[in-house]
Design an enzyme around this catalytic site. Structure first.
Site, mmCIF file in Angstrom:
data_model
loop_
_atom_site.group_PDB
_atom_site.id
_atom_site.type_symbol
_atom_site.label_atom_id
_atom_site.label_comp_id
_atom_site.label_asym_id
_atom_site.label_seq_id
_atom_site.Cartn_x
_atom_site.Cartn_y
_atom_site.Cartn_z
ATOM 1 C CG ASP A 53 -2.169 0.680 1.122
ATOM 2 O OD1 ASP A 53 -2.433 1.221 0.045
ATOM 3 O OD2 ASP A 53 -2.944 0.671 2.109
ATOM 4 C CE LYS A 59 -5.236 -0.424 -0.481
ATOM 5 N NZ LYS A 59 -5.443 0.977 -0.094
ATOM 6 C CD GLU A 100 -11.662 2.171 3.723
ATOM 7 O OE1 GLU A 100 -10.598 2.087 3.081
ATOM 8 O OE2 GLU A 100 -11.709 2.313 4.961
HETATM 9 O O1 KIV Z 1 -4.611 0.038 4.690
HETATM 10 C C1 KIV Z 1 -5.549 -0.748 4.650
HETATM 11 O O2 KIV Z 1 -5.721 -1.584 5.539
HETATM 12 C C2 KIV Z 1 -6.471 -0.658 3.521
HETATM 13 C C3 KIV Z 1 -7.640 -1.574 3.524
HETATM 14 C C4 KIV Z 1 -8.624 -1.110 4.485
HETATM 15 C C5 KIV Z 1 -8.226 -1.732 2.172
HETATM 16 O O3 KIV Z 1 -6.272 0.135 2.666
#
Ligand code: KIV
Length: 279
Positions: A81, A111, A180
């Site tokens: 992420d 992501k 989300e």
């Molecule tokens: O950082 C995270 O945990 C997320 C999820 C909630 C999709 O982006």
């Protein structure tokens, strides 16, 4: 799991399951039960590093935990992420930091949060050879401008913007999309319109997949879980009780007991005592 395996999960007869991970032991458990996609989420900012929100975690902090998760994951598709300010400032930053996730932590994809406004970053990262998973609706990295966490897309204008973002991100080449904090009806419309899998969190029942924050599922974070989450075990309480019992046993001289100690044999011990006397 490869990207093509994830894409085949679109429109299955039942939803597929995905989860976040932040360390080696839980990553191994997740991998063993064949969860197809795992996200090293920037929610680590709160649940691992104890910051207030996701605007604080850095790229270096994400890389560190992503490396540990990578060592535990052999089968699942693994997504890193992008933290706040790792891609927002420029296309160059976006490519450089997405590249760090691949080179330093061996993620399979990254992501990032955002719609049409981040198309240049998304297209450039994909162009550089890195698969991108999108994230729209409630974007936790935008809490400063959004004045906190709230459900998005309840009103027509906002819902249409989210729907258009979804179509634009798919056209840009993302392989999956996290929805989300949006109404179930909107998530259903988006899911039906896209060729790629949607993965919902607080987005109702009709997404292709579901994702949850690990610490919410296992009751480790302690504070109340959000409405969309469910704790399957109260791990915080279990850990607290176990450590209290350990402390009590140490105080009562019950730990270590015979079962936890190592002994010398008599001869070695006598020899040692004599040697000490003669020192
Ligand atoms: O950082 C995270 O945990 C997320 C999820 C909630 C999709 O982006």
């Amino acid at each position: 799991m490869k990207i093509s395996d994830i894409q085949k999960l679109k429109g299955g007869s039942s939803s597929f399951c995905t989860v976040t991970a932040y360390d080696y032991p839980t990553a191994k458990i997740i991998d063993d039960i064949n969860i197809p996609l795992v996200l090293v989420g920037d929610s680590a900012s709160m649940v691992v590093y104890g910051y207030n929100d996701t605007t604080q975690i850095t790229m270096d902090e994400m890389i560190l935990i992503a490396k540990a998760v990578r060592r535990g994951i052999k089968k699942s598709f693994l997504v890193g992420d992008m933290p706040f300010m790792s891609y927002q400032p420029s296309v160059e930053d976006a490519i450089k930091n997405a590249g760090r996730f691949i080179k330093e932590s061996q993620m399979d994809a990254i992501k990032l949060e955002g719609g049409i406004e981040y198309l240049p970053q998304i297209k450039s990262i994909i162009q550089a050879g890195i698969p991108v998973m999108g994230h729209i609706g409630l974007k936790p990295q935008s809490i400063l401008t959004d004045s906190g966490y709230k459900i998005h897309g309840k009103k027509f204008d906002d819902a249409l913007k989210i729907y258009e973002d979804a179509l634009a991100l798919e056209r840009a080449g993302i392989f999956a999309l996290v929805l989300e904090g949006v109404p179930e009806e909107l998530a259903k419309l988006i899911t039906e319109s896209l060729q790629i899998p949607t993965i919902g969190i607080g987005a109702g029942r009709y997404c292709d997949g579901q994702i949850q924050v690990l610490h919410d599922l296992i009751g480790l974070f302690g504070t109340q879980v959000p409405k969309h989450a469910k704790s399957y075990v109260d791990l915080k309480n279990i850990i607290s009780k176990s450590l209290s019992t350990y402390q009590e046993e140490v105080l009562q001289q019950q730990m270590p007991s015979n079962a936890q100690i190592y002994n010398m044999n008599e001869t070695e011990l006598e020899q040692l005592k004599k040697a000490i006397e003669n020192l």
